[in-house]
Enzyme design. Structure first.
Site, PDB file in Angstrom:
ATOM      1  N   ASP A 136      -1.670   1.644   0.244  1.00 48.07           N
ATOM      2  CA  ASP A 136      -0.318   1.332   0.734  1.00 48.07           C
ATOM      3  C   ASP A 136      -0.122   1.847   2.153  1.00 48.07           C
ATOM      4  O   ASP A 136      -0.850   2.709   2.634  1.00 48.07           O
ATOM      5  CB  ASP A 136       0.739   1.954  -0.190  1.00 48.07           C
ATOM      6  CG  ASP A 136       0.671   3.472  -0.196  1.00 48.07           C
ATOM      7  OD1 ASP A 136      -0.453   4.021  -0.199  1.00 48.07           O
ATOM      8  OD2 ASP A 136       1.730   4.120  -0.197  1.00 48.07           O
ATOM      9  N   GLU A 137       0.887   1.323   2.813  1.00 45.33           N
ATOM     10  CA  GLU A 137       1.392   1.820   4.092  1.00 45.33           C
ATOM     11  C   GLU A 137       0.293   2.069   5.130  1.00 45.33           C
ATOM     12  O   GLU A 137       0.175   3.145   5.706  1.00 45.33           O
ATOM     13  CB  GLU A 137       2.203   3.102   3.874  1.00 45.33           C
ATOM     14  CG  GLU A 137       3.446   2.893   3.024  1.00 45.33           C
ATOM     15  CD  GLU A 137       4.288   4.132   2.893  1.00 45.33           C
ATOM     16  OE1 GLU A 137       5.528   4.031   3.004  1.00 45.33           O
ATOM     17  OE2 GLU A 137       3.719   5.222   2.662  1.00 45.33           O
TER      18      GLU A 137
END
Length: 525
Positions: free
Chosen positions: A318-319
């Site tokens: 993620d991210e």
């Protein structure tokens, strides 16, 4: 029939403040009996006849099973029965609970049966389960039926099993360190709400507390201090402790983002981009163009899969912020040489595919945050997509249409607190409500979900009370029938469950504005 006194002022006699109803028959779905059970069983019938009465000092759990795990569970629950002062008011009628387990196997996987049946009459009690872990779930239900005011139990017939296979608690030990003892307390409480997965977000940008024999500098330089680490003996201790409580441990090593703590020990592992890195640093995500990165990950993941013998490793994903890659000349040149100029999604996908190939070589399944799926990485059919953002309905729907299994955390971020009884907002979320027109097969691909306690503002001092009993609300959504979803029906039960935790020595926070527990929490002197 029996129920908890629903007047809020009277909820507190707890565990069992149960009263005799005049009606002899009840339709469970339209009017389920208000017993102090969390999570509520799939099927429960109140039987005719007198309540059972036990003497907790002499009560026995018996079984022909030779399972060590089951015998340990008997010890725990005998202790739980004896936490309150016992004053004999009624002669004991029920001397023991007979436990029958079909399988002697103590293997625990996501598909392990947790089904059980429990029948209690005035003078007999029988618990049947397919596995020792199903027996553990039944033992918890039996203990919750005991009214500790007079040690009576209602005559009941229960058939129970989880609605969802995956019922998790995620704990983040990178942003603030949680001691082994505190982790054990959290896992014990998780078993009381019949959760079966511990998602251990063990490392992240702030610190790398996991000690590796392959790369000892990772925790030596990446942890907050030598006092804020998990030795391999600690990890084994946690994994075995969780197993004894019917809980799988799934470690998460989130890459290519969230890896600043790795770079302190691994020169060249992160992308160098002065002034454009993560959290104002000079470094960003893993450098996917450095071939040495994949050698490190191969060795590290091989070690991790040896430490954590379960089915899954959570790979994160993620991210991933592209700004650092955009400001690194070597990355730009590599992308041009591989026909990826300006396509940072393709670069991320290249990295993720290399990592997934490593996991495939280790014969281990994996879980990924939703971005990996959304960016069309070629994940295996056995992968699990983990939704965490606000658009979770579409993520689960798209994953199901593509044939992938999924789990949900979006609406169960326990670290997001608000004034009052905020457990109610968690209770109203159901993973399979993602699409009213979804087919049965698509709904079954949603395996469940995970309570997420991110470590931004919790450590040993407050994580216990902030997690529980709030996490019991999602736990019930994940175990109980879909129709058990009335907040007013849950309110007195979750407070009873909270007071039960307090009686067992756990500092669970109140769910009502005012009140008390029969036995209050007290720190040891």
């Amino acid at each position: 029939h029996y129920f908890i006194q629903s007047n809020l002022r009277m909820t507190l006699p707890l565990l069992g403040a149960v009263c005799l109803l005049t009606t002899l028959t009840t339709s469970l779905q339209s009017n389920p009996p208000l017993l102090p059970l969390v999570p509520y069983p799939q099927h429960l019938d109140i039987l005719e006849g007198s309540p059972a009465v036990i003497d907790p000092r002499r009560f026995k759990f018996t079984s022909h099973s030779n399972s060590i795990l089951l015998q340990e569970a008997f010890g725990r629950y005998h202790k739980y029965l004896n936490l309150h002062d016992y004053v004999q008011e009624l002669p004991a009628t029920l001397p023991s609970l007979q436990v029958e387990v079909k399988s002697s196997s103590e293997e625990l996987v996501l598909e392990t049966s947790e089904n059980y049946t429990l029948t209690v009459t005035r003078d007999t009690a029988l618990l049947k389960a397919d596995t020792v872990f199903g027996a553990m779930r039944g033992l918890e239900t039996f203990s919750q039926l005991v009214n500790t005011l007079n040690y009576t139990l209602p005559p009941v017939d229960i058939t129970d099993y989880p609605r969802y296979k995956f019922r998790g608690l995620m704990l983040d030990t990178s942003r603030h360190y949680l001691s082994v003892g505190v982790l054990k307390h959290l896992l014990t409480a998780a078993s009381w709400s019949k959760l079966n997965v511990f998602h251990w977000h063990i490392v992240d940008d702030p610190s790398f507390p996991l000690c590796s024999t392959e790369f000892p500098e990772l925790c030596a330089r990446g942890a907050f201090s030598p006092n804020h680490v998990y030795s391999q003996e600690d990890v084994l201790d946690i994994v075995l402790f969780a197993h004894r409580h019917g809980i799988l441990v799934i470690p998460e090593l989130d890459t290519p983002g969230h890896t600043l703590s790795w770079g302190k020990a691994l020169p060249g592992f992160l992308t160098h981009c002065p002034g454009h890195g993560n959290i104002g640093a000079d470094y960003g995500p893993v450098d996917p163009t450095n071939e040495g990165v994949y050698s490190v990950l191969g060795r590290l993941f091989k070690e991790v899969t040896g430490l954590f013998p379960g089915q899954f490793v959570h790979l994160g994903g993620d991210e991933v912020h592209y700004g650092c890659w955009q400001h690194n000349e070597n990355v730009t040149a590599w992308m041009a040489a591989h026909n990826m100029t300006g396509n940072y999604d393709a670069l991320e996908n290249y990295y993720e595919q290399r990592v997934l190939d490593i996991m495939k070589s280790l014969n281990r399944n994996y879980i990924v945050w939703e971005e990996v799926f959304n960016h069309h990485v070629d994940i295996t059919p056995q992968s699990i997509v983990h939704a965490w953002k606000g658009d979770w309905h579409n993520v689960l729907a798209n994953a199901a249409k593509a044939g992938f299994r999924s789990i949900l955390s979006s609406c169960w971020y326990l670290n997001r607190i608000s004034y009052g009884s905020d457990w109610t907002k968690f209770y109203q979320c159901d993973p399979r409500s993602f699409n009213a027109s979804a087919t049965y097969e698509e709904q079954q691909l949603v395996l469940g979900g995970t309570n997420a306690m991110w470590g931004l503002y919790v450590d040993n001092t407050n994580v216990l009370s902030r997690t529980w009993p709030r996490a019991s609300a999602p736990a019930e959504r994940l175990w109980s029938p879909e129709y058990i979803k009335d907040v007013d029906f849950m309110a007195p039960r979750i407070e009873a469950h909270r007071c039960r935790m307090v009686a067992r020595g756990y500092p669970a926070e109140p769910t009502f504005k005012r009140g008390y527990c029969k036995k209050e929490f007290s720190w040891r002197k």
